[in-house]
Design an enzyme around this catalytic site. Structure first.
Site, PDB file in Angstrom:
ATOM      1  N   SER A 109      41.663  40.057  34.557  1.00 29.51           N
ATOM      2  CA  SER A 109      41.350  41.283  35.278  1.00 29.51           C
ATOM      3  C   SER A 109      40.132  41.082  36.177  1.00 29.51           C
ATOM      4  O   SER A 109      39.089  40.591  35.723  1.00 29.51           O
ATOM      5  CB  SER A 109      41.075  42.406  34.275  1.00 29.51           C
ATOM      6  OG  SER A 109      40.839  43.604  34.952  1.00 29.51           O
ATOM      7  N   GLY A 110      40.268  41.437  37.470  1.00 29.26           N
ATOM      8  CA  GLY A 110      39.147  41.292  38.405  1.00 29.26           C
ATOM      9  C   GLY A 110      39.121  39.971  39.137  1.00 29.26           C
ATOM     10  O   GLY A 110      38.158  39.659  39.836  1.00 29.26           O
ATOM     11  N   THR A 114      45.566  41.653  43.057  1.00 29.97           N
ATOM     12  CA  THR A 114      46.132  42.710  43.900  1.00 29.97           C
ATOM     13  C   THR A 114      45.863  42.448  45.371  1.00 29.97           C
ATOM     14  O   THR A 114      46.731  42.635  46.222  1.00 29.97           O
ATOM     15  CB  THR A 114      45.542  44.079  43.482  1.00 29.97           C
ATOM     16  OG1 THR A 114      45.917  44.319  42.121  1.00 29.97           O
ATOM     17  CG2 THR A 114      46.064  45.205  44.342  1.00 29.97           C
ATOM     18  N   ASN A 159      36.593  45.368  36.537  1.00 31.21           N
ATOM     19  CA  ASN A 159      37.184  45.346  37.879  1.00 31.21           C
ATOM     20  C   ASN A 159      37.163  46.765  38.450  1.00 31.21           C
ATOM     21  O   ASN A 159      37.630  47.692  37.804  1.00 31.21           O
ATOM     22  CB  ASN A 159      38.627  44.830  37.767  1.00 31.21           C
ATOM     23  CG  ASN A 159      39.327  44.716  39.104  1.00 31.21           C
ATOM     24  OD1 ASN A 159      38.753  45.024  40.137  1.00 31.21           O
ATOM     25  ND2 ASN A 159      40.571  44.293  39.079  1.00 31.21           N
ATOM     26  N   SER A 162      41.195  47.874  39.249  1.00 26.39           N
ATOM     27  CA  SER A 162      42.078  47.172  38.316  1.00 26.39           C
ATOM     28  C   SER A 162      43.465  47.823  38.300  1.00 26.39           C
ATOM     29  O   SER A 162      43.593  49.041  38.195  1.00 26.39           O
ATOM     30  CB  SER A 162      41.464  47.230  36.914  1.00 26.39           C
ATOM     31  OG  SER A 162      42.320  46.605  35.986  1.00 26.39           O
ATOM     32  N   SER A 163      44.503  46.983  38.419  1.00 24.13           N
ATOM     33  CA  SER A 163      45.880  47.492  38.306  1.00 24.13           C
ATOM     34  C   SER A 163      46.120  47.855  36.852  1.00 24.13           C
ATOM     35  O   SER A 163      46.042  46.995  35.978  1.00 24.13           O
ATOM     36  CB  SER A 163      46.888  46.413  38.731  1.00 24.13           C
ATOM     37  OG  SER A 163      46.681  46.041  40.061  1.00 24.13           O
ATOM     38  N   GLY A 382      45.921  41.743  34.729  1.00 24.46           N
ATOM     39  CA  GLY A 382      45.463  40.436  34.253  1.00 24.46           C
ATOM     40  C   GLY A 382      45.127  40.440  32.780  1.00 24.46           C
ATOM     41  O   GLY A 382      44.971  41.486  32.148  1.00 24.46           O
ATOM     42  N   GLU A 384      43.044  40.560  29.628  1.00 20.96           N
ATOM     43  CA  GLU A 384      41.747  41.239  29.492  1.00 20.96           C
ATOM     44  C   GLU A 384      41.294  41.336  28.039  1.00 20.96           C
ATOM     45  O   GLU A 384      42.104  41.466  27.116  1.00 20.96           O
ATOM     46  CB  GLU A 384      41.789  42.627  30.146  1.00 20.96           C
ATOM     47  CG  GLU A 384      42.863  43.565  29.634  1.00 20.96           C
ATOM     48  CD  GLU A 384      42.974  44.833  30.471  1.00 20.96           C
ATOM     49  OE1 GLU A 384      42.678  44.778  31.684  1.00 20.96           O
ATOM     50  OE2 GLU A 384      43.361  45.867  29.916  1.00 20.96           O
TER      51      GLU A 384
END
Length: 1085
Positions: A109-110, A114, A159, A162-163, A382, A384
């Site tokens: 994540s981050g 994306t 993030n 973050s998605s 991602g 995490e």
């Protein structure tokens, strides 16, 4: 000293672009190389075809149209590493191989997944063609990003964007490579974020966008307050994100809904649901005699109004539930905990179904009834690890584990297995296969995985309270407690993922896994006055099957495995995203974090396999189909075994043996550079064929154009002037001076001034003395250029070009010509006139008339008479006065000049009648379209357009004598029927009579040796001719034979003239070869 990339201008070389080239393959070397490039602002690095991307946490300058142009169609190694190179490679592979492609973007994540997906979609949108319909699809594809980010992304501690859902976006293409459709599959939206967030995190972006960006009327209608007023937003205490403008993003979100085609009323309903969820969250419950009741009934009104339901009914459904037995149903009153759970369940269901509606709206807008080609972009949450990791983190990390498995399967395991199957020499490389972790999570039996145990517990215990979670922990310990990648801890369990150990808090696992929406809430929403909200709840409660409900874990497991199947059907490409720090600041490199990611992503093993392996492999028949065009033996069909055909192709391009290996069914090529060698050769072949087609077409168009010009020019002189027999049928060329190669003449013109006509002419002064001038006509006027000797300065004594006169079209009053077949004409101008002589007067006149009319909007006056008067330039004290030119009938085609005082008498024989017209081309003359009036003939022989003027001639030779035809005829005369009859017999006769052509040419040592060995025989060709008894001729201009029955010669070459023909095509012999040539290119001697 800084190094620079060999291809791109001013691009500093930092570390190595492709880590396959690292001298040491260790984690230290990989981390150091990535750090060096990151600190120099190079975020992309290759491992062969795999792209490593490091999040820079700032906007980089190399994502402009300039870079798109640079990477389009370029080989990977031609430019520095870039996501555009990978995107272009995918797009071209799809077109070349007619195979679907996909890109798997992975990382924690981050790490920038994306943003990478957005750049890929942007690039493909730019480089693919298409009309308005295709543009509409492109707009929707690009606008889907801000819409889905608003509703599916949120700030987390790791993030800022973050998605919180996964998406696989398939861009569908026509066979011509135009994006004409698409499809989005979404995975596991993190619904729990709607009702609760950790500290320093936010809810989904749309809430803050709406509060900040809605206009006054919308705020009043939706009852919007500040974010801290809402329970669903104020738990984390975080409302703003650095660098994010929520108000501006809201406008983009609304614009995206408009582009995608969501009607205005539905857009309003979408906002009403979002606001309704916020107001729903403010309904709280208090305990009243062990039962829960709404604390403030005033707070029921607004969410009920926004959702279109009755407030009393809303209160009833939140605090009680209908329980159905076999024969009867009763209402059960809920306690405060259960009421809160019910409220949150409704909020999460509304938001999740709204999100699904938005995804479906995008799919409907770009759906395509059938599939051709596609490029899939996987942008998924991602890996995490948070302080508290719940059920959502467990599902997210499971999906990432599956993606890592695909990467291992295809880049490490499958690749090595393929080498063994194909009989390629190979030394196995060890790596960690994470299938063991995937099995631990998703196995059904022997032993059952974590998800199977979880589903069993949910099915038997109804997932109420802490008891279910405790039971789950006990059952997990019994089922997988001894697994090497599983451990227990006091509040849950630990899984050793590929990216590290994660401790999961068991609290809430069963409840979130059940993911059941009670029928009472579905009934409530189906009673809404809004069609839009009712459409989100389409269930038929009367016909629902009483089977085991689908759980969240079984759903994500099915989605993950379906995704894997989809990806396996495509040709995969990989982007491995790295996160350099936790501070989200640029140029901040945390060594330990980077090393950890390098280790768990398996980059070292990836480099080793790539270094020892082969970048490209193709089954023999596909390879043959692609590259057969390279050789005559393989095109259009190779007759023989496919393997031999592939070998033949590889050898034809001189590929080194160590660059490829032949497997049992496939060819393996080691380096991308070798592959691009093949691609380049193929491009050249197609380019050559395209040029031949273009050339033929242009020749045809030019021929038509010049024939038309000749017809129009002939009309100017028709019934007014006799014609020369050698000029009436010739083509027009325009530039007879070769200005492209004559900077000394071009200096008088502006940089891009177009030349209509250029020729060397004779100008006659007041004493009728002939002076050479270069006449150039452009859209700006007529230039007369002469030469003068420099009288002083460093260039003293040198002859230089001088602009003698420039005539503006507006100042020209007319043109006068005689009625005879001479080449004289007078340009009448305001100040004084010019008497000129040019072989190409007809062409010049036709172009002058057109240009004059374009500039002045009136027609130029042309007069014909055998007594012409022209005014001369004033000189000194004397007056200008006028001169007279008289034309009389004489003998021969050449004009004879006799000056006398102020009168010049010109005598010339009769020419073709005044009514003569250019002859039309006959089928016999053209020989199927080859001989007469071909513009390219003019270009090659004597046409200065492509500078056929010999460079070794002194500048004086660009002028011609007034008593000769001054420039090479722009085309050879037509070969007419009378010439055709004897040609074949003549040729055969020649071949029978002179056998010298069988001798080896007299060249080099082999020629001398041959002379010695056959000294008793006559010398080899060319056979010395006896002193000619017949006529000979000298070439005035160079001629290059255009057909097998023609001869070629250079300027001044002397050769035998065998036969003259009235058609203009004479027969001659040069260097022992007999053939045809145009008679107007030579003079008889």
């Amino acid at each position: 000293m800084a190094k620079y990339h060999w291809q791109s201008q001013n691009v500093k070389q930092s570390g190595v672009d492709d880590m396959v080239l690292l001298s040491k393959i260790t984690e230290d070397a990989i981390v150091e190389n990535l750090k060096k490039r990151y600190m120099d602002d190079y975020i992309f690095t290759y491992i062969g075809s795999v792209l490593i991307s490091v999040n820079p946490f700032k906007q980089m300058p190399y994502f402009t149209d300039k870079e798109i142009e640079l990477y389009q169609g370029a080989a990977q190694y031609e430019n520095p590493p870039h996501i555009y190179a990978l995107s272009d490679n995918m797009y071209r592979n799809m077109m070349i191989d007619a195979e679907n492609q996909c890109v798997i973007i992975s990382g924690e994540s981050g790490a920038g997944k994306t943003v990478a997906a957005k750049y890929i979609m942007g690039y493909i949108s730019k480089v693919s063609g298409g009309g308005s319909k295709v543009q509409h699809v492109k707009d929707i594809i690009l606008q889907s990003n801000p819409l889905l980010e608003a509703f599916g992304n949120a700030k987390t501690v790791r993030n800022n964007n973050s998605s919180r859902f996964g998406k696989y976006f398939e861009i569908q293409f026509s066979r011509g490579g135009e994006p004409d459709g698409g499809k989005i599959s979404n995975f596991l939206l993190e619904k729990s974020r709607v009702v609760s967030q950790n500290e320093n995190e936010r809810n989904f972006h749309i809430y803050y966008q709406m509060i900040e960006g809605a206009n006054a009327q919308q705020k009043e209608g939706l009852g919007l307050m500040t974010p801290d007023y809402y329970y669903y937003l104020n738990q984390s205490g975080t409302y703003k994100v650095d660098g994010t403008n929520d108000s501006k993003d809201f406008q983009e979100t609304m614009e995206a809904m408009h582009v995608i085609g969501i009607p205005g009323d539905d857009q309003t309903q979408v906002l009403q649901i979002v606001a309704g969820i916020l107001h729903l969250g403010n309904i709280s419950f208090i305990e009243a005699g062990n039962y829960g009741q709404v604390e403030s009934t005033d707070l029921l009104a607004f969410p009920a109004y926004l959702l279109g339901v009755d407030p009393n009914r809303l209160q009833d459904k939140l605090t009680s539930r209908k329980w159905s037995g076999k024969n009867e149903s009763i209402n059960v009153t809920l306690n405060t905990e259960q009421a809160t759970y019910t409220r949150d369940a409704l909020a999460k269901a509304l938001y999740a179904r709204l999100f699904d509606y938005l995804v479906e709206a995008i799919n409907k807008a770009i759906q395509k009834p059938y599939e051709e080609f596609s490029i899939g972009v996987l942008d998924i949450y991602g890996f995490e690890i948070f302080q508290k990791n719940g059920f959502e983190q467990f599902c997210i990390n499971f999906v990432n584990e599956k993606l890592q498995q695909i990467f291992i399967e295809l880049t490490l395991k499958a690749e090595q297995e393929e080498y063994v199957q194909e009989g390629i020499k190979w030394t196995p490389i060890e790596y960690f296969n994470n299938k063991i972790v995937c099995d631990l999570i998703e196995n059904k039996l022997n032993p059952p995985g974590v998800m199977s145990v979880l589903d069993d517990v949910c099915a038997t215990l109804h997932a109420k309270g802490e008891g279910a979670d405790g039971t789950l922990l006990q059952k997990l310990q019994a089922a997988v407690g001894t697994h090497e990648h599983f451990n227990n801890w006091n509040s849950g369990f630990v899984i050793h993922h590929y990216a590290g150990k994660v401790s999961y808090d068991i609290n809430g696992f069963c409840e979130r896994n059940r993911d059941v929406l009670f029928p009472d809430l579905i009934e409530l929403m189906q009673s809404s006055e809004y069609n839009f909200i009712r459409s989100l709840f389409p269930e038929n409660l009367n016909n629902e099957k009483k089977g085991r409900p689908t759980t969240a874990s079984s759903k994500i497991k099915k989605q993950a495995n379906d995704l894997v199947k989809t990806l396996m059907k495509c040709t995969p490409h990989y982007i491995r995203c790295l996160k350099p720090n936790e501070t989200k600041r640029p140029k901040d490199w945390e060594e330990s974090r980077a090393r950890h990611q390098v280790e768990y992503l398996g980059l070292r093993e990836n480099i080793r396999v790539r270094r020892a392996g082969y970048a490209y492999r193709r089954v023999f028949n596909k390879f043959m189909m692609r590259y057969a065009i390279l050789t005559a033996e393989t095109w259009p069909c190779w007759r023989g075994p496919e393997q031999q055909g592939v070998l033949h192709l590889l050898r034809s391009v001189n590929m080194d043996n160590d660059q490829y290996q032949m497997g049992r069914t496939k060819v393996f090529v080691k380096n991308p550079e070798s592959l691009f060698l093949l691609e380049e050769m193929r491009e050249r072949k197609f380019d050559t064929f395209a040029r031949i087609i273009q050339k033929s077409w242009r020749r045809y168009i030019a021929r038509k154009k010049y024939e038309q010009m000749r017809e129009e020019a002939s009309d100017i002189l028709y019934n007014s002037k006799e014609r020369r027999k050698n000029s009436i049928n010739r083509n027009f060329v325009g530039d007879y001076l070769g200005l492209e190669q004559r900077p000394e003449l071009r200096q008088f013109l502006t940089k891009r001034e177009r030349v209509d006509f250029a020729d060397s002419v004779n100008k006659y002064d007041r004493r009728f003395k002939s002076i050479k001038r270069d006449l150039i006509m452009t859209p700006k006027g007529i230039y007369l250029i002469g030469r003068e000797k420099v009288k002083k300065g460093p260039e003293k004594g040198q002859i230089k070009e001088v602009l003698k006169r420039k005539l503006e079209f507006g100042n020209i009053s007319g043109v006068s010509l005689s009625t005879r077949q001479d080449d004289f004409f007078i340009l009448h101008e305001v100040q004084y006139d010019s008497l000129l002589e040019s072989n190409f007067k007809t062409e010049f006149l036709s172009l002058l008339l057109k240009r004059y009319e374009d500039v002045t909007k009136r027609k130029l006056t042309i007069s014909f008479a055998d007594r012409l008067e022209f005014r001369v330039k004033k000189e000194g004290w004397g007056g200008g006065g006028s001169r007279v030119v008289v034309f009389q009938r004489g003998q021969g085609d050449l004009a004879q000049l006799k000056p006398g005082g102020k009168t010049l008498t010109i005598t010339v024989g009769d020419g073709l009648p005044k009514s003569s017209k250019p002859t039309k081309k006959s089928a016999q003359q053209s020989r199927g379209g080859g001989r007469i009036n071909v513009a390219s003939r003019a270009h090659q022989n004597g046409a200065a357009k492509f500078s056929r003027v010999p460079h070794n001639q002194p500048s004086d030779n660009t002028y011609s004598s007034p008593h000769k035809q001054g420039r090479p005829p722009s085309t050879a005369p037509p070969k007419i029927g009378s010439q055709r009859a004897p040609r074949v017999p003549a040729h055969n006769q020649h071949n029978q009579g002179n056998m010298d052509f069988l001798n080896v040419p007299d060249q080099g040592m082999s020629g001398k040796q041959r002379k010695r060995s056959i000294s008793q025989r006559p010398p080899p060709a060319p056979k010395p001719q006896p002193r000619p008894q017949g006529p000979r001729c000298r070439a005035i201009y160079q001629y290059v034979g255009q057909d097998t029955d023609e001869i070629s010669f250079e300027v001044s070459e002397v050769f035998d003239l065998i036969k003259e023909d009235p058609s203009g095509w004479w027969t001659g012999r040069i260097r022992g070869r007999e053939g045809l040539f145009p008679g107007n290119y030579v003079e008889k001697i």
